[in-house]
Write a protein that holds these residues in place. Structure first.
Motif, PDB file in Angstrom:
ATOM      1  N   LEU A 102      -0.898  61.801  37.960  1.00 51.21           N
ATOM      2  CA  LEU A 102      -2.042  61.893  37.046  1.00 51.21           C
ATOM      3  C   LEU A 102      -3.336  61.859  37.862  1.00 51.21           C
ATOM      4  O   LEU A 102      -3.971  60.822  38.018  1.00 51.21           O
ATOM      5  N   ASN A 103      -3.720  63.026  38.369  1.00 48.49           N
ATOM      6  CA  ASN A 103      -4.883  63.104  39.239  1.00 48.49           C
ATOM      7  C   ASN A 103      -6.193  63.151  38.479  1.00 48.49           C
ATOM      8  O   ASN A 103      -7.271  63.135  39.094  1.00 48.49           O
ATOM      9  N   HIS A 104      -6.130  63.235  37.159  1.00 48.95           N
ATOM     10  CA  HIS A 104      -7.349  63.351  36.359  1.00 48.95           C
ATOM     11  C   HIS A 104      -7.753  62.003  35.739  1.00 48.95           C
ATOM     12  O   HIS A 104      -8.477  61.963  34.752  1.00 48.95           O
ATOM     13  N   ILE A 105      -7.288  60.916  36.324  1.00 45.74           N
ATOM     14  CA  ILE A 105      -7.689  59.586  35.888  1.00 45.74           C
ATOM     15  C   ILE A 105      -8.332  58.859  37.067  1.00 45.74           C
ATOM     16  O   ILE A 105      -7.797  58.865  38.182  1.00 45.74           O
ATOM     17  N   GLU A 106      -9.492  58.267  36.827  1.00 45.24           N
ATOM     18  CA  GLU A 106     -10.194  57.502  37.850  1.00 45.24           C
ATOM     19  C   GLU A 106     -10.259  56.041  37.427  1.00 45.24           C
ATOM     20  O   GLU A 106     -10.688  55.739  36.313  1.00 45.24           O
ATOM     21  N   PHE A 107      -9.828  55.149  38.309  1.00 44.28           N
ATOM     22  CA  PHE A 107      -9.936  53.715  38.081  1.00 44.28           C
ATOM     23  C   PHE A 107     -11.148  53.200  38.853  1.00 44.28           C
ATOM     24  O   PHE A 107     -11.197  53.302  40.074  1.00 44.28           O
ATOM     25  N   ARG A 108     -12.116  52.654  38.127  1.00 41.09           N
ATOM     26  CA  ARG A 108     -13.388  52.262  38.736  1.00 41.09           C
ATOM     27  C   ARG A 108     -13.702  50.794  38.433  1.00 41.09           C
ATOM     28  O   ARG A 108     -13.614  50.356  37.288  1.00 41.09           O
ATOM     29  N   ALA A 109     -14.082  50.044  39.455  1.00 43.11           N
ATOM     30  CA  ALA A 109     -14.471  48.646  39.268  1.00 43.11           C
ATOM     31  C   ALA A 109     -15.893  48.583  38.745  1.00 43.11           C
ATOM     32  O   ALA A 109     -16.780  49.285  39.247  1.00 43.11           O
ATOM     33  N   GLY A 110     -16.105  47.748  37.718  1.00 44.77           N
ATOM     34  CA  GLY A 110     -17.458  47.588  37.222  1.00 44.77           C
ATOM     35  C   GLY A 110     -17.526  46.947  35.846  1.00 44.77           C
ATOM     36  O   GLY A 110     -16.511  46.742  35.181  1.00 44.77           O
ATOM     37  N   ASP A 111     -18.745  46.640  35.459  1.00 45.95           N
ATOM     38  CA  ASP A 111     -19.060  46.107  34.137  1.00 45.95           C
ATOM     39  C   ASP A 111     -19.371  47.295  33.236  1.00 45.95           C
ATOM     40  O   ASP A 111     -20.310  48.052  33.503  1.00 45.95           O
ATOM     41  N   PHE A 112     -18.604  47.467  32.178  1.00 49.66           N
ATOM     42  CA  PHE A 112     -18.755  48.679  31.375  1.00 49.66           C
ATOM     43  C   PHE A 112     -20.099  48.764  30.655  1.00 49.66           C
ATOM     44  O   PHE A 112     -20.510  49.840  30.225  1.00 49.66           O
ATOM     45  N   GLU A 113     -20.800  47.631  30.543  1.00 53.19           N
ATOM     46  CA  GLU A 113     -22.123  47.670  29.924  1.00 53.19           C
ATOM     47  C   GLU A 113     -23.196  48.163  30.894  1.00 53.19           C
ATOM     48  O   GLU A 113     -24.338  48.387  30.490  1.00 53.19           O
ATOM     49  N   SER A 114     -22.824  48.363  32.150  1.00 58.28           N
ATOM     50  CA  SER A 114     -23.810  48.760  33.168  1.00 58.28           C
ATOM     51  C   SER A 114     -23.346  49.983  33.949  1.00 58.28           C
ATOM     52  O   SER A 114     -23.628  50.115  35.144  1.00 58.28           O
ATOM     53  N   LEU A 115     -22.640  50.894  33.288  1.00 62.77           N
ATOM     54  CA  LEU A 115     -22.122  52.067  33.984  1.00 62.77           C
ATOM     55  C   LEU A 115     -23.216  53.109  34.251  1.00 62.77           C
ATOM     56  O   LEU A 115     -23.096  53.919  35.165  1.00 62.77           O
ATOM     57  N   GLY A 116     -24.254  53.109  33.421  1.00 65.03           N
ATOM     58  CA  GLY A 116     -25.340  54.060  33.620  1.00 65.03           C
ATOM     59  C   GLY A 116     -24.960  55.501  33.343  1.00 65.03           C
ATOM     60  O   GLY A 116     -25.582  56.430  33.889  1.00 65.03           O
ATOM     61  N   LEU A 117     -23.950  55.704  32.514  1.00 64.38           N
ATOM     62  CA  LEU A 117     -23.509  57.061  32.205  1.00 64.38           C
ATOM     63  C   LEU A 117     -24.382  57.657  31.102  1.00 64.38           C
ATOM     64  O   LEU A 117     -24.973  56.933  30.293  1.00 64.38           O
ATOM     65  N   PRO A 118     -24.464  58.988  31.051  1.00 64.36           N
ATOM     66  CA  PRO A 118     -25.317  59.632  30.038  1.00 64.36           C
ATOM     67  C   PRO A 118     -24.826  59.375  28.617  1.00 64.36           C
ATOM     68  O   PRO A 118     -23.660  59.045  28.388  1.00 64.36           O
ATOM     69  N   ASP A 119     -25.732  59.565  27.656  1.00 70.53           N
ATOM     70  CA  ASP A 119     -25.365  59.503  26.247  1.00 70.53           C
ATOM     71  C   ASP A 119     -24.295  60.557  25.939  1.00 70.53           C
ATOM     72  O   ASP A 119     -24.264  61.626  26.560  1.00 70.53           O
ATOM     73  N   GLU A 120     -23.432  60.232  24.982  1.00 65.74           N
ATOM     74  CA  GLU A 120     -22.481  61.197  24.420  1.00 65.74           C
ATOM     75  C   GLU A 120     -21.614  61.855  25.501  1.00 65.74           C
ATOM     76  O   GLU A 120     -21.396  63.065  25.496  1.00 65.74           O
ATOM     77  N   SER A 121     -21.101  61.034  26.431  1.00 64.69           N
ATOM     78  CA  SER A 121     -20.314  61.549  27.560  1.00 64.69           C
ATOM     79  C   SER A 121     -18.826  61.700  27.263  1.00 64.69           C
ATOM     80  O   SER A 121     -18.128  62.383  28.020  1.00 64.69           O
ATOM     81  N   PHE A 122     -18.328  61.049  26.188  1.00 64.56           N
ATOM     82  CA  PHE A 122     -16.885  60.979  25.983  1.00 64.56           C
ATOM     83  C   PHE A 122     -16.483  61.367  24.560  1.00 64.56           C
ATOM     84  O   PHE A 122     -17.221  61.135  23.605  1.00 64.56           O
ATOM     85  N   ASP A 123     -15.286  61.933  24.462  1.00 67.85           N
ATOM     86  CA  ASP A 123     -14.709  62.286  23.163  1.00 67.85           C
ATOM     87  C   ASP A 123     -14.053  61.080  22.504  1.00 67.85           C
ATOM     88  O   ASP A 123     -13.918  61.035  21.276  1.00 67.85           O
ATOM     89  N   ALA A 124     -13.603  60.136  23.295  1.00 67.80           N
ATOM     90  CA  ALA A 124     -12.978  58.914  22.767  1.00 67.80           C
ATOM     91  C   ALA A 124     -13.231  57.782  23.749  1.00 67.80           C
ATOM     92  O   ALA A 124     -13.288  57.995  24.964  1.00 67.80           O
ATOM     93  N   ILE A 125     -13.382  56.578  23.209  1.00 63.95           N
ATOM     94  CA  ILE A 125     -13.570  55.385  24.027  1.00 63.95           C
ATOM     95  C   ILE A 125     -12.620  54.306  23.521  1.00 63.95           C
ATOM     96  O   ILE A 125     -12.473  54.107  22.315  1.00 63.95           O
ATOM     97  N   VAL A 126     -11.977  53.635  24.466  1.00 61.20           N
ATOM     98  CA  VAL A 126     -10.918  52.670  24.162  1.00 61.20           C
ATOM     99  C   VAL A 126     -11.227  51.337  24.836  1.00 61.20           C
ATOM    100  O   VAL A 126     -11.655  51.301  25.993  1.00 61.20           O
TER     101      VAL A 126
END
Length: 273
Positions: free
Chosen positions: A94-118
């Protein structure tokens, strides 16, 4: 407890618990992670964010669902759990999955980046859960789905009660000192949390089930591989042994082969703008 202290404690507990986290006795992680993903009806090519991902119990099923044209970003505080997840994903190609260390409240990702969040068994570790839900919704596209899974009222009973009674006999000051999962144990509380964070069309499903023990020792393995590890590690060696013996003796004497476990699944859709 402020946010930094709370997150540092969670990180330390689960980095330590990683030595048992994926033991067969803790197969419930995969079971409930899969059940969460099953309720999202993911499509090929979807982009998914999995926060508090552990070792991939929901992120890996999500990656399988979205296929190689999709993408899964799996985030957790505990690097030791992320490493377990990376190994499992690599083994499954499964090369299309990235495991990243961090606090999810401080990811700094753009608005509306995902189709689903779990978020499976994780939202309660954040001191301000409403703010956390709001941040997750910010990263979700309009029409996308948010899934939050939490423990219900009756979790690993009757062994859980015996565990805390044994802790009380040794160190009363440690009883329920680190059990943030108790914060949202009722369906109404979970629904209210999501709505307070801005979620709409919230549906909560309560599932009452059991978790089988092959041997009484499985229960102690579960304690070492989960949130209770933080309590156990504050006991001295002799006290740990006494708590373990008390738990195993109870399970053996009562001939308990399965524990009751209630789980809450909340699914909501983000309103189209």
């Amino acid at each position: 407890m402020n946010k930094e202290t709370a997150l540092a404690r969670t990180e330390a507990v689960f980095n330590t618990a990683s030595d048992y986290f994926d033991a067969p006795a803790l197969s419930f992680w995969n079971r409930f992670g899969q059940r969460t993903i099953d309720q999202l009806a993911l499509n090929s090519g979807d982009r998914v964010l999995d926060v508090c991902c552990g070792s991939g119990a929901s992120a890996i099923p999500a990656a399988i669902c979205v296929g190689s044209t999709g993408q899964v970003l799996a985030v957790d505080l505990a690097e030791s759990l992320l490493q377990l997840g990376r190994q499992k994903a690599q083994q499954q190609g499964l090369n299309h999955i990235e495991f990243r260390a961090g606090d999810f409240e401080s990811l700094g990702l753009p608005d509306e980046s995902f189709d689903a969040i779990v978020c499976v068994f994780g939202i309660f570790f954040v001191p301000d859960m409403v703010a956390a839900v709001r941040e997750l919704l910010r990263m979700l596209r309009p029409g996308g789905k948010l899934a939050i899974t939490s423990w219900g009222e009756n979790v690993f009973e009757p062994a859980n009660r015996v565990f805390w009674d044994a802790i009380r006999a040794e160190r009363p000051d440690l009883v329920k000192q680190f059990t943030p999962w108790d914060r949202i144990r009722e369906p109404d509380a979970l629904k209210a949390l999501l709505e307070a964070g801005g979620a709409t069309q919230v549906e909560v499903f309560a599932e009452a089930g059991t978790h089988t023990l092959d041997t009484p020792k499985d229960w102690w393995t579960m304690c070492l591989g989960g949130g209770c590890r933080g309590t156990i590690d504050q006991l001295d060696t002799a006290a740990q042994q006494r708590v373990r013996d008390t738990n195993l003796q109870f399970l053996q004497q009562q001939q308990i082969q399965a524990l009751n476990v209630d789980v809450l699944y909340a699914i909501s859709a983000k309103r189209n703008s």
